[in-house]
Motif scaffolding. Structure first.
Motif, mmCIF file in Angstrom:
data_model
loop_
_atom_site.group_PDB
_atom_site.id
_atom_site.type_symbol
_atom_site.label_atom_id
_atom_site.label_comp_id
_atom_site.label_asym_id
_atom_site.label_seq_id
_atom_site.Cartn_x
_atom_site.Cartn_y
_atom_site.Cartn_z
ATOM 1 N N GLY A 88 32.957 31.388 37.100
ATOM 2 C CA GLY A 88 33.368 32.423 36.151
ATOM 3 C C GLY A 88 34.858 32.702 36.270
ATOM 4 N N ALA A 89 35.513 32.878 35.125
ATOM 5 C CA ALA A 89 36.970 33.020 35.105
ATOM 6 C C ALA A 89 37.441 34.262 35.866
ATOM 7 N N SER A 90 36.744 35.380 35.737
ATOM 8 C CA SER A 90 37.185 36.607 36.390
ATOM 9 C C SER A 90 37.113 36.498 37.915
ATOM 10 N N ARG A 91 36.043 35.894 38.410
ATOM 11 C CA ARG A 91 35.907 35.732 39.864
ATOM 12 C C ARG A 91 36.973 34.788 40.395
ATOM 13 N N VAL A 92 37.228 33.717 39.666
ATOM 14 C CA VAL A 92 38.253 32.764 40.088
ATOM 15 C C VAL A 92 39.618 33.431 40.136
ATOM 16 N N GLN A 93 39.906 34.273 39.164
ATOM 17 C CA GLN A 93 41.191 34.967 39.142
ATOM 18 C C GLN A 93 41.337 35.876 40.357
ATOM 19 N N ARG A 94 40.267 36.565 40.723
ATOM 20 C CA ARG A 94 40.316 37.431 41.906
ATOM 21 C C ARG A 94 40.550 36.621 43.173
ATOM 22 N N VAL A 95 39.889 35.463 43.265
ATOM 23 C CA VAL A 95 40.062 34.608 44.445
ATOM 24 C C VAL A 95 41.489 34.087 44.522
ATOM 25 N N GLU A 96 42.042 33.661 43.406
ATOM 26 C CA GLU A 96 43.412 33.150 43.392
ATOM 27 C C GLU A 96 44.403 34.229 43.814
ATOM 28 N N LEU A 97 44.190 35.441 43.331
ATOM 29 C CA LEU A 97 45.064 36.549 43.731
ATOM 30 C C LEU A 97 44.938 36.831 45.227
ATOM 31 N N ALA A 98 43.712 36.730 45.749
ATOM 32 C CA ALA A 98 43.501 36.953 47.179
ATOM 33 C C ALA A 98 44.220 35.897 48.011
ATOM 34 N N VAL A 99 44.149 34.638 47.571
ATOM 35 C CA VAL A 99 44.837 33.568 48.300
ATOM 36 C C VAL A 99 46.342 33.780 48.269
ATOM 37 N N GLN A 100 46.866 34.181 47.130
ATOM 38 C CA GLN A 100 48.297 34.422 47.023
ATOM 39 C C GLN A 100 48.737 35.601 47.888
ATOM 40 N N ARG A 101 47.894 36.608 47.993
ATOM 41 C CA ARG A 101 48.271 37.818 48.729
ATOM 42 C C ARG A 101 48.059 37.684 50.229
ATOM 43 N N TRP A 102 46.905 37.128 50.625
ATOM 44 C CA TRP A 102 46.531 37.135 52.039
ATOM 45 C C TRP A 102 46.716 35.790 52.722
ATOM 46 N N GLY A 103 46.964 34.744 51.949
ATOM 47 C CA GLY A 103 47.298 33.451 52.538
ATOM 48 C C GLY A 103 46.239 32.878 53.450
ATOM 49 N N VAL A 104 46.624 32.610 54.687
ATOM 50 C CA VAL A 104 45.756 31.896 55.622
ATOM 51 C C VAL A 104 44.468 32.655 55.933
ATOM 52 N N LEU A 105 44.490 33.985 55.827
ATOM 53 C CA LEU A 105 43.292 34.763 56.146
ATOM 54 C C LEU A 105 42.146 34.448 55.194
#
Length: 211
Positions: A88-105
């Motif tokens: 789903g596009a909305s979930r993917v967007q949230r995951v991408e934002l999380a990766v950009q913000r929290w990085g390795v975590l």
């Protein structure tokens, strides 16, 4: 799953040896999905050959990291459409934002925890947002290495008892994984705040040559 594990344990691993563990981990982290199979194989194989436990953990870790790099490359080459179709596009967007913000975590925590904690979506998303491959590989080497070394050691020392502990832990986590994530997120947030506070104190201190 039991039949798959039994076949891998009695056919693939004896036939290929430690490289068989690499193959299973690679497939599990890339094109296929065998939930918990790596942990189970590490416990049982290390119980049978405790002197090879370190080799099994190493090959499993390398296979998993290699498979993840394939998924990262998929994301880098336009995997966002694949993710959107599957999750789903909305979930993917949230995951991408999380990766950009929290990085390795966002990679290290799912890499350590068992299913049903999602993992591949973070790896593919890392490729989509341009997360460096070298940093991804290093993060997963440490996170997956710790996880697999732990279960290999448990298998070598405790055998069938370790397998029972693994099953109990996985069952417990399956019922409480959201709670565990909230607790881990809280701990990480506290650690980040302490780090920022300590860095702010150092920045306000006068230099060595100042009065």
């Amino acid at each position: 799953m039991h039949k798959v594990v039994l076949w891998v344990q009695t056919v693939l691993v004896p036939m290929l040896g430690a490289p068989g563990m690499f193959v299973v981990a690679f497939l599990d982290s890339s094109f296929l999905s065998f939930p918990e199979i790596n942990d189970i194989l590490l416990v049982t194989s290390s119980h049978i050959h405790p002197e090879r436990a370190w080799l099994y953990a190493t090959m499993t870790t390398l296979g998993s990291v290699t498979g993840c790099l394939v998924m990262w490359e998929l994301g880098r080459r336009g995997g966002e459409a694949f993710l959107a179709k599957k999750f789903g596009a909305s979930r993917v967007q949230r995951v991408e934002l999380a990766v950009q913000r929290w990085g390795v975590l966002t990679l290290a925590i799912p890499a350590v925890l068992p299913p049903p904690m999602p993992f591949k979506i973070f790896v593919v998303a890392a490729g989509v947002v341009g997360f460096p491959a070298r940093r991804l590989a290093l993060t997963l080497l440490l996170a997956r290495g710790l996880r697999y070394a732990f279960w290999a050691a448990m298998g070598a020392y405790y055998g069938d008892e370790a397998l029972e502990w693994l099953e109990r832990f996985d069952a417990w986590f399956a019922d409480r994984w959201v709670t565990v994530l909230i607790v881990l997120g809280g701990l990480v947030l506290v650690a980040v705040l302490i780090f920022l506070w300590a860095r702010g104190l150092r920045a306000r201190r006068p230099g060595a040559g100042e009065a």
